[in-house]
Enzyme design. Sequence first.
Site, PDB file in Angstrom:
ATOM      1  NE  ARG A  23      86.241  71.065  -8.095  1.00  0.00           N
ATOM      2  CZ  ARG A  23      85.386  71.195  -7.179  1.00  0.00           C
ATOM      3  NH1 ARG A  23      85.645  72.035  -6.436  1.00  0.00           N
ATOM      4  NH2 ARG A  23      84.269  70.663  -7.262  1.00  0.00           N
TER       5      ARG A  23
ATOM      6  CG  HIS B 187      79.588  73.533  -7.307  1.00  0.00           C
ATOM      7  ND1 HIS B 187      80.895  73.536  -7.034  1.00  0.00           N
ATOM      8  CD2 HIS B 187      79.329  73.770  -5.951  1.00  0.00           C
ATOM      9  CE1 HIS B 187      81.243  73.803  -5.692  1.00  0.00           C
ATOM     10  NE2 HIS B 187      80.304  73.954  -5.263  1.00  0.00           N
TER      11      HIS B 187
ATOM     12  CD  GLU C  88      81.191  69.660  -1.109  1.00  0.00           C
ATOM     13  OE1 GLU C  88      80.171  70.248  -0.466  1.00  0.00           O
ATOM     14  OE2 GLU C  88      82.362  70.102  -0.758  1.00  0.00           O
TER      15      GLU C  88
ATOM     16  CG  ASN D  35      85.344  69.440  -2.256  1.00  0.00           C
ATOM     17  OD1 ASN D  35      86.351  69.226  -3.176  1.00  0.00           O
ATOM     18  ND2 ASN D  35      84.284  69.925  -2.637  1.00  0.00           N
TER      19      ASN D  35
ATOM     20  CE1 TYR E 125      86.577  74.426   2.508  1.00  0.00           C
ATOM     21  CE2 TYR E 125      84.937  72.561   1.726  1.00  0.00           C
ATOM     22  CZ  TYR E 125      85.723  73.754   1.362  1.00  0.00           C
ATOM     23  OH  TYR E 125      85.595  74.271   0.147  1.00  0.00           O
TER      24      TYR E 125
ATOM     25  CD  GLU F  49      84.857  73.068  -2.923  1.00  0.00           C
ATOM     26  OE1 GLU F  49      84.444  73.153  -1.591  1.00  0.00           O
ATOM     27  OE2 GLU F  49      84.264  72.659  -3.855  1.00  0.00           O
TER      28      GLU F  49
HETATM   29  C1  FCB Z   1      81.738  73.231  -0.250  1.00  0.00           C
HETATM   30  C2  FCB Z   1      81.040  73.712  -1.596  1.00  0.00           C
HETATM   31  C3  FCB Z   1      81.607  74.879  -1.842  1.00  0.00           C
HETATM   32  C4  FCB Z   1      81.867  76.013  -0.798  1.00  0.00           C
HETATM   33  C5  FCB Z   1      82.651  75.573   0.544  1.00  0.00           C
HETATM   34  C6  FCB Z   1      82.961  76.239   1.562  1.00  0.00           C
HETATM   35  O1  FCB Z   1      80.716  72.213   0.542  1.00  0.00           O
HETATM   36  O2  FCB Z   1      81.376  72.686  -2.390  1.00  0.00           O
HETATM   37  O3  FCB Z   1      80.934  75.420  -2.705  1.00  0.00           O
HETATM   38  O4  FCB Z   1      80.726  76.551  -0.295  1.00  0.00           O
HETATM   39  O5  FCB Z   1      81.848  74.434   0.692  1.00  0.00           O
END
Ligand code: FCB
Length: 465
Positions: A87, A131, A176, A303, A305, A370
Amino acid sequence: MTSTDVRPATAAGLQFPTGFVFGAATAAYQIEGAVDVDGRGPSIWDTFSHTPGKTFAGHTGDVAVEHYTRYPEDVALMGELGLSAYRFSVAWSRVLPEGAGRIEQRGLDFYRRLVDELLSAGIDPWLTLYHWDLPQALQDRGGWTDRDTAARFADYAAVVHGALGDRVAHWSTLNEPMCSALLGHMAGQHAPGHRDPVEASRATHHLLLGHGLATRVLRDAGADHLGITLNFTPMSPATGSPADVDAARRLDGQQNRMFLVPIVTGEYPADVVRDLAAAGAPLPVEDGDLDVISTPVDWLGVNYYFRSTVRAVAEPTGKATAFIGAERIDDIDPAGPTTTMGWGISPEGFTDLMLRLRDLAPGLPLFITENGSAWPDEVGDDGAVHDPERTDYLLRHLAAMTTAIEQGADVRGYFAWSLLDNYEWARGYAQRFGLVHVDYGTQRRTPKDSARAYADVIRRHRGSV
Ligand code: FCB
């Protein structure tokens, strides 16, 4: 089994559905460098990163990891990992240096070379059109706060599809949009670095409108695997008090529902509409917009985290917040270990998110576009990069994903963030997310232990060990 059961962090027990896609992700400004090469025009990230005080130690993406010239080596690394997909994003201002009008063929040629290199290595290109790197020329006309930018985005989508539609099957409009709209126009932490709720609300709506317009253009041009990538942060209230519960609802609204729900249902969530209007920043919806925004997509990019716990406080926190009307809402520091970003670690939150999306977006296949973590990696005396924390994060999140799949979430692929260490936006080069280490002095690439662990997962899935 409940959604909080997460298996131990080993590759051995992990089972994925047949045909599951294993990839890694990057983004143009974070890796390409070569910002003044082959006619590329400036983007808002060039401007922002070159503005004193905006990024860690003044770091910029001018050089990044020189992917613009080193892409053959990077594709070879993907091949060594056994990735089936990659990607990446296209830099709008390489293709249309002024954002609209004149096409720069040399920019398109770069992406064609990259795509051909991927295809000849047996790796599927997954292309993201946007992006975060809006051409500066469009920013000068108001950027995403200007409704016209949505139409320009659709024109740009047509140009890229015209050049690459014969060889790229997987298309994503935006990465995002929450970050573009709210980190860029409310928190001021990302380009264009503004702090204005009215701008943030306008940018939100125009990004979604641009997504819908581009989706229509791509569909008409024959694309049949079209999606958008959204970032989700589960929000929990610190206590059961009505004020904390309402704080979590408000942030969940702007972070998790404001972008997804209109795409899926053709309506913004009513509570979010009320919050924004009450804050003097109503969404600038015109007749027919929501029909455009809810143009059907084929998949949702997710995405993830970390998760967040929030509480209501009596006085404004004084912190730059990404959320509109959230001056009296504070984050609770995450319990347990944190990554170098200061982010907590919650594979359980990942499982819960996928199960929630199964309900919020029924019938829409999910691809994790992500997921990853930053750690203070160094090349050791043995020439290797030992990153047990990243390996643990990776395996525990893969396990959490398989738990969600077993419970009915339709997850069809996973892209690790990131293939390579790279320019982490306002945090500069200080944050390393890569499976592959990059020495920024020499540009030498060294696969970390986590890259080998990921390759092992992929090999086992293919039944070759
Ligand atoms: C996301 C972004 C990516 C990267 C990660 C850690 O928010 O899409 O570009 O910075 O965080």
